[in-house]
Design a protein around this motif. Structure first.
Motif, PDB file in Angstrom:
ATOM      1  N   MET A   1       0.840  -1.182   0.000  1.00  0.00           N
ATOM      2  CA  MET A   1       0.000   0.000   0.000  1.00  0.00           C
ATOM      3  C   MET A   1       0.883   1.242   0.000  1.00  0.00           C
ATOM      4  O   MET A   1       1.790   1.385   0.804  1.00  0.00           O
ATOM      5  CB  MET A   1      -0.877  -0.026   1.254  1.00  0.00           C
ATOM      6  N   GLN A   2       0.598   2.149  -0.916  1.00  0.00           N
ATOM      7  CA  GLN A   2       1.408   3.344  -1.059  1.00  0.00           C
ATOM      8  C   GLN A   2       0.972   4.401  -0.051  1.00  0.00           C
ATOM      9  O   GLN A   2      -0.216   4.628   0.153  1.00  0.00           O
ATOM     10  CB  GLN A   2       1.257   3.883  -2.479  1.00  0.00           C
ATOM     11  N   LYS A   3       1.945   5.022   0.599  1.00  0.00           N
ATOM     12  CA  LYS A   3       1.658   6.044   1.599  1.00  0.00           C
ATOM     13  C   LYS A   3       1.189   7.323   0.905  1.00  0.00           C
ATOM     14  O   LYS A   3       1.814   7.800  -0.036  1.00  0.00           O
ATOM     15  CB  LYS A   3       2.922   6.320   2.415  1.00  0.00           C
ATOM     16  N   LYS A   4       0.068   7.881   1.377  1.00  0.00           N
ATOM     17  CA  LYS A   4      -0.491   9.102   0.813  1.00  0.00           C
ATOM     18  C   LYS A   4       0.316  10.299   1.303  1.00  0.00           C
ATOM     19  O   LYS A   4       0.571  10.440   2.493  1.00  0.00           O
ATOM     20  CB  LYS A   4      -1.950   9.228   1.247  1.00  0.00           C
ATOM     21  N   THR A   5       0.742  11.157   0.383  1.00  0.00           N
ATOM     22  CA  THR A   5       1.530  12.329   0.768  1.00  0.00           C
ATOM     23  C   THR A   5       0.623  13.546   0.890  1.00  0.00           C
ATOM     24  O   THR A   5      -0.381  13.668   0.207  1.00  0.00           O
ATOM     25  CB  THR A   5       2.636  12.628  -0.265  1.00  0.00           C
ATOM     26  N   ASP A   6       1.017  14.430   1.776  1.00  0.00           N
ATOM     27  CA  ASP A   6       0.285  15.674   1.990  1.00  0.00           C
ATOM     28  C   ASP A   6       0.908  16.739   1.087  1.00  0.00           C
ATOM     29  O   ASP A   6       2.069  17.116   1.272  1.00  0.00           O
ATOM     30  CB  ASP A   6       0.394  16.072   3.461  1.00  0.00           C
ATOM     31  N   PRO A   7       0.150  17.249   0.093  1.00  0.00           N
ATOM     32  CA  PRO A   7       0.736  18.222  -0.839  1.00  0.00           C
ATOM     33  C   PRO A   7       1.195  19.507  -0.159  1.00  0.00           C
ATOM     34  O   PRO A   7       2.186  20.103  -0.570  1.00  0.00           O
ATOM     35  CB  PRO A   7      -0.389  18.506  -1.839  1.00  0.00           C
ATOM     36  N   ILE A   8       0.505  19.929   0.900  1.00  0.00           N
ATOM     37  CA  ILE A   8       0.915  21.148   1.622  1.00  0.00           C
ATOM     38  C   ILE A   8       2.249  20.907   2.321  1.00  0.00           C
ATOM     39  O   ILE A   8       3.153  21.741   2.277  1.00  0.00           O
ATOM     40  CB  ILE A   8      -0.165  21.581   2.641  1.00  0.00           C
ATOM     41  N   LEU A   9       2.379  19.752   2.967  1.00  0.00           N
ATOM     42  CA  LEU A   9       3.624  19.415   3.648  1.00  0.00           C
ATOM     43  C   LEU A   9       4.777  19.328   2.653  1.00  0.00           C
ATOM     44  O   LEU A   9       5.876  19.822   2.919  1.00  0.00           O
ATOM     45  CB  LEU A   9       3.461  18.087   4.409  1.00  0.00           C
ATOM     46  N   GLU A  10       4.509  18.734   1.505  1.00  0.00           N
ATOM     47  CA  GLU A  10       5.544  18.635   0.469  1.00  0.00           C
ATOM     48  C   GLU A  10       5.932  20.021  -0.047  1.00  0.00           C
ATOM     49  O   GLU A  10       7.111  20.295  -0.259  1.00  0.00           O
ATOM     50  CB  GLU A  10       5.067  17.739  -0.679  1.00  0.00           C
ATOM     51  N   ALA A  11       4.944  20.884  -0.247  1.00  0.00           N
ATOM     52  CA  ALA A  11       5.228  22.252  -0.704  1.00  0.00           C
ATOM     53  C   ALA A  11       6.046  23.001   0.344  1.00  0.00           C
ATOM     54  O   ALA A  11       6.979  23.741   0.005  1.00  0.00           O
ATOM     55  CB  ALA A  11       3.925  22.994  -1.003  1.00  0.00           C
ATOM     56  N   ASP A  12       5.723  22.801   1.636  1.00  0.00           N
ATOM     57  CA  ASP A  12       6.497  23.434   2.708  1.00  0.00           C
ATOM     58  C   ASP A  12       7.947  22.971   2.690  1.00  0.00           C
ATOM     59  O   ASP A  12       8.864  23.772   2.869  1.00  0.00           O
ATOM     60  CB  ASP A  12       5.883  23.127   4.080  1.00  0.00           C
ATOM     61  N   LYS A  13       8.153  21.676   2.484  1.00  0.00           N
ATOM     62  CA  LYS A  13       9.529  21.152   2.425  1.00  0.00           C
ATOM     63  C   LYS A  13      10.294  21.771   1.265  1.00  0.00           C
ATOM     64  O   LYS A  13      11.460  22.155   1.416  1.00  0.00           O
ATOM     65  CB  LYS A  13       9.499  19.634   2.284  1.00  0.00           C
ATOM     66  N   LEU A  14       9.637  21.882   0.100  1.00  0.00           N
ATOM     67  CA  LEU A  14      10.288  22.495  -1.066  1.00  0.00           C
ATOM     68  C   LEU A  14      10.609  23.962  -0.804  1.00  0.00           C
ATOM     69  O   LEU A  14      11.689  24.440  -1.152  1.00  0.00           O
ATOM     70  CB  LEU A  14       9.393  22.363  -2.301  1.00  0.00           C
ATOM     71  N   LEU A  15       9.676  24.672  -0.170  1.00  0.00           N
ATOM     72  CA  LEU A  15       9.892  26.079   0.138  1.00  0.00           C
ATOM     73  C   LEU A  15      11.079  26.254   1.085  1.00  0.00           C
ATOM     74  O   LEU A  15      11.955  27.089   0.849  1.00  0.00           O
ATOM     75  CB  LEU A  15       8.627  26.685   0.760  1.00  0.00           C
ATOM     76  N   MET A  16      11.115  25.472   2.153  1.00  0.00           N
ATOM     77  CA  MET A  16      12.211  25.595   3.116  1.00  0.00           C
ATOM     78  C   MET A  16      13.556  25.244   2.471  1.00  0.00           C
ATOM     79  O   MET A  16      14.568  25.897   2.741  1.00  0.00           O
ATOM     80  CB  MET A  16      11.962  24.717   4.339  1.00  0.00           C
ATOM     81  N   ALA A  17      13.556  24.251   1.611  1.00  0.00           N
ATOM     82  CA  ALA A  17      14.790  23.889   0.905  1.00  0.00           C
ATOM     83  C   ALA A  17      15.249  25.040   0.005  1.00  0.00           C
ATOM     84  O   ALA A  17      16.444  25.352  -0.064  1.00  0.00           O
ATOM     85  CB  ALA A  17      14.584  22.614   0.093  1.00  0.00           C
TER      86      ALA A  17
END
Length: 187
Positions: A1-17
């Motif tokens: 089963m594939q883990k569902k990702t949170d698009p907001i959390l992913e966007a936050d990670k990209l922003l901080m990077a």
């Protein structure tokens, strides 16, 4: 089963990077000049502070180049939030407060009191909403039409009014909106 990702959390990670990369690039590019000019702060910390100031001014609606035109209410909200975090960290560490500046001004004390009252009201509203939703879910099992019956009470109240002002109409619409928030089925 594939883990569902949170698009907001992913966007936050990209922003901080991206922010970290921009600070690193500025430190590499202009850091030597900064240190040659006698700065006692590391280039990375200097540019991180610059980013913080820039974002603070933008969030407050001020021009980042002139520092003019900002909303003081927004600035105070941000500063109060920061002060609250600092106090939390002080309590968490068990150390006495690190900064003892001026005595709190009367308006600062009043603002703190107002924020605590607002927090208490928000917590109370959350608890009441949670309890009402649970009770309505339970009642819905024996009365599937409960939502319609509750909405009918709002309509009946509105119908009883002799003259219906804009305020009366707005009250009725808001009551229906709040009722829908309380009666919606859990996801």
């Amino acid at each position: 089963m594939q883990k569902k990702t949170d698009p907001i959390l992913e966007a936050d990670k990209l922003l901080m990077a991206a922010v970290d990369e921009a600070i690193d690039n500025a430190a590499r590019t202009a850091g030597p000049e900064l240190q040659a000019g006698g700065s006692r702060v590391s280039p990375r910390d200097y540019f991180a502070d610059g980013v913080l100031r820039h974002l603070f001014l933008r969030l407050c609606g001020a021009d980042p180049t002139t520092y003019k035109g900002g909303d003081p209410e927004t600035a105070w909200k941000i500063l109060y939030a920061g002060r609250g975090v600092a106090r939390h960290w002080e309590r968490e560490s068990g150390k006495p407060p690190a900064w003892r500046g001026k005595k709190d001004r009367r308006e600062d004390i009043e603002k703190d009191r107002s924020e605590r009252q607002q927090l208490a009201l928000s917590a109370q509203n959350f608890a009441i909403t949670t309890a009402i939703r649970a009770l309505l879910d339970h009642a819905r099992a024996s009365d599937p039409e409960i939502t319609d019956r509750l909405e009918a009470v709002i309509d009946a109240r509105h119908a009883r009014l002799e003259s219906k002002s804009d305020t009366d109409h707005e009250f009725t619409e808001r009551a229906k909106t709040y009722l829908s928030l309380l009666t919606r089925r859990p996801d």
